[in-house]
Design a protein around this motif. Sequence first.
Motif, short mmCIF file in Angstrom:
data_model
loop_
_atom_site.label_atom_id
_atom_site.label_comp_id
_atom_site.label_asym_id
_atom_site.label_seq_id
_atom_site.Cartn_x
_atom_site.Cartn_y
_atom_site.Cartn_z
N VAL A 111 1.02 -1.58 -0.02
CA VAL A 111 0.01 -0.45 0.05
C VAL A 111 0.79 1.29 -0.14
CG1 VAL A 111 -1.99 -1.39 1.45
CG2 VAL A 111 0.14 -0.17 2.39
N GLU A 112 2.09 0.85 0.34
CA GLU A 112 2.83 2.10 0.27
C GLU A 112 3.14 2.74 -0.59
OE1 GLU A 112 5.69 -1.28 0.35
OE2 GLU A 112 3.69 -0.98 1.33
N GLN A 113 3.25 1.72 -1.91
CA GLN A 113 3.54 1.94 -3.19
C GLN A 113 1.85 2.25 -3.97
OE1 GLN A 113 6.61 -0.98 -4.97
NE2 GLN A 113 7.26 -0.95 -3.29
N GLY A 114 1.01 2.24 -3.35
CA GLY A 114 -0.54 2.95 -4.43
C GLY A 114 -0.26 1.05 -4.32
N HIS A 115 -0.14 0.06 -4.30
CA HIS A 115 -1.04 -1.01 -5.38
C HIS A 115 -1.97 -1.28 -4.71
CE1 HIS A 115 3.47 -3.25 -6.48
NE2 HIS A 115 3.07 -1.81 -6.40
N PRO A 116 -3.38 -1.34 -4.72
CA PRO A 116 -4.47 -1.45 -4.46
C PRO A 116 -4.77 -3.71 -5.13
CG PRO A 116 -4.83 -1.28 -7.16
CD PRO A 116 -3.06 -0.83 -6.19
N GLY A 117 -3.73 -3.91 -5.48
CA GLY A 117 -4.47 -5.35 -5.29
C GLY A 117 -3.22 -5.68 -6.33
N CYS A 118 -3.18 -7.20 -7.40
CA CYS A 118 -2.83 -7.64 -7.81
C CYS A 118 -3.54 -7.42 -9.64
CB CYS A 118 -2.62 -9.58 -7.83
SG CYS A 118 -2.10 -9.97 -8.98
N LEU A 119 -2.33 -7.11 -10.67
CA LEU A 119 -2.45 -6.16 -11.67
C LEU A 119 -2.89 -7.27 -12.18
CD1 LEU A 119 -2.52 -3.32 -13.11
CD2 LEU A 119 -0.20 -3.75 -14.07
N THR A 120 -1.79 -8.37 -11.82
CA THR A 120 -2.31 -9.34 -13.46
C THR A 120 -3.79 -10.60 -13.43
OG1 THR A 120 -0.93 -11.12 -12.43
CG2 THR A 120 0.30 -9.35 -14.03
N SER A 121 -4.30 -10.29 -12.25
CA SER A 121 -5.56 -10.65 -12.66
C SER A 121 -7.33 -9.87 -11.82
CB SER A 121 -5.41 -11.76 -10.97
OG SER A 121 -4.98 -11.42 -9.31
N SER A 122 -6.35 -8.38 -11.57
CA SER A 122 -7.93 -7.43 -11.80
C SER A 122 -8.50 -7.20 -12.79
CB SER A 122 -6.75 -6.54 -11.69
OG SER A 122 -6.21 -5.83 -12.82
N ALA A 123 -9.69 -6.96 -12.99
CA ALA A 123 -10.59 -6.78 -14.06
C ALA A 123 -10.03 -5.65 -14.66
CB ALA A 123 -11.95 -5.52 -13.68
N VAL A 124 -8.93 -4.97 -14.32
CA VAL A 124 -8.13 -4.08 -15.75
C VAL A 124 -7.91 -5.11 -16.92
CG1 VAL A 124 -5.91 -4.75 -14.86
CG2 VAL A 124 -6.25 -2.33 -16.41
N MET A 125 -7.28 -6.59 -16.56
CA MET A 125 -7.20 -7.48 -17.99
C MET A 125 -8.23 -7.44 -18.76
SD MET A 125 -3.48 -7.93 -17.23
CE MET A 125 -3.61 -9.07 -18.59
N ALA A 126 -9.25 -7.49 -18.12
CA ALA A 126 -10.34 -7.14 -19.19
C ALA A 126 -10.64 -6.22 -19.66
CB ALA A 126 -11.88 -8.02 -18.56
N ASP A 127 -10.07 -4.90 -19.88
CA ASP A 127 -10.14 -3.63 -19.84
C ASP A 127 -8.67 -3.77 -20.57
OD1 ASP A 127 -10.84 -1.10 -21.25
OD2 ASP A 127 -10.69 -0.48 -19.21
#
Length: 206
Positions: free
Chosen positions: A105-121
């Motif tokens: 969180v100290e780096q602004g990570h809200p989760g795992c990028l590669t399994s997030s919903a963003v991968m569908a977009d």
Amino acid sequence: MTAPTRRTAGRPRSFDRADALRQAAVLFWRHGFSGTSTRMLSEALGVSSSSLYAAFGSKAGLFDEAVRTYALRYSAIYERAVAEPSLARVLERVLIDSVEEFSRVEQGHPGCLTSSAVMADTSATLDVRTYVADLQRADEALLRTRIEQARADGDLSATIDPIVLTELVQALWQGLSVRSDLGAGRDELLGAARFALVLIASPERS
């Protein structure tokens, strides 16, 4: 007559590619590929649009590199884990170290990028989803080989199928990554991971 004072141009901000990728990844996490504009990226990175294009080619190119960079960070966890001397430590490092990576969180990570919903977009021109899937299959194969070695060495009960155990660990990894994207905190995720490790270890003692 006094000559006008010549104004000295401010020193341009130095470009740190790793930092740029981190900040871009945070924006993609929060807003998705489509919702993240080039202007948003330029402002966050502190560079002009032309500099952004010069460095990454396009917004799609920046997204591609950000996803690949973070996917490799996750894979590096597996590579370090399988070098551990005991299977218990291997599994611990896969799950615990991954949670630590998901929840920076100290780096602004809200989760795992590669399994997030963003991968569908993502851009239709990119093949990052295939890249990530291939990388995750490679991680799984690496873990399965290490588990098979542990059973051959007597570090795992002969009654436990390495393929099934690998599938379980991967399912836990995916679950933890999705939970991190949904807002679960580090303590919650670590608690779940540690409890899972206790349950996995129980059959080994029988």
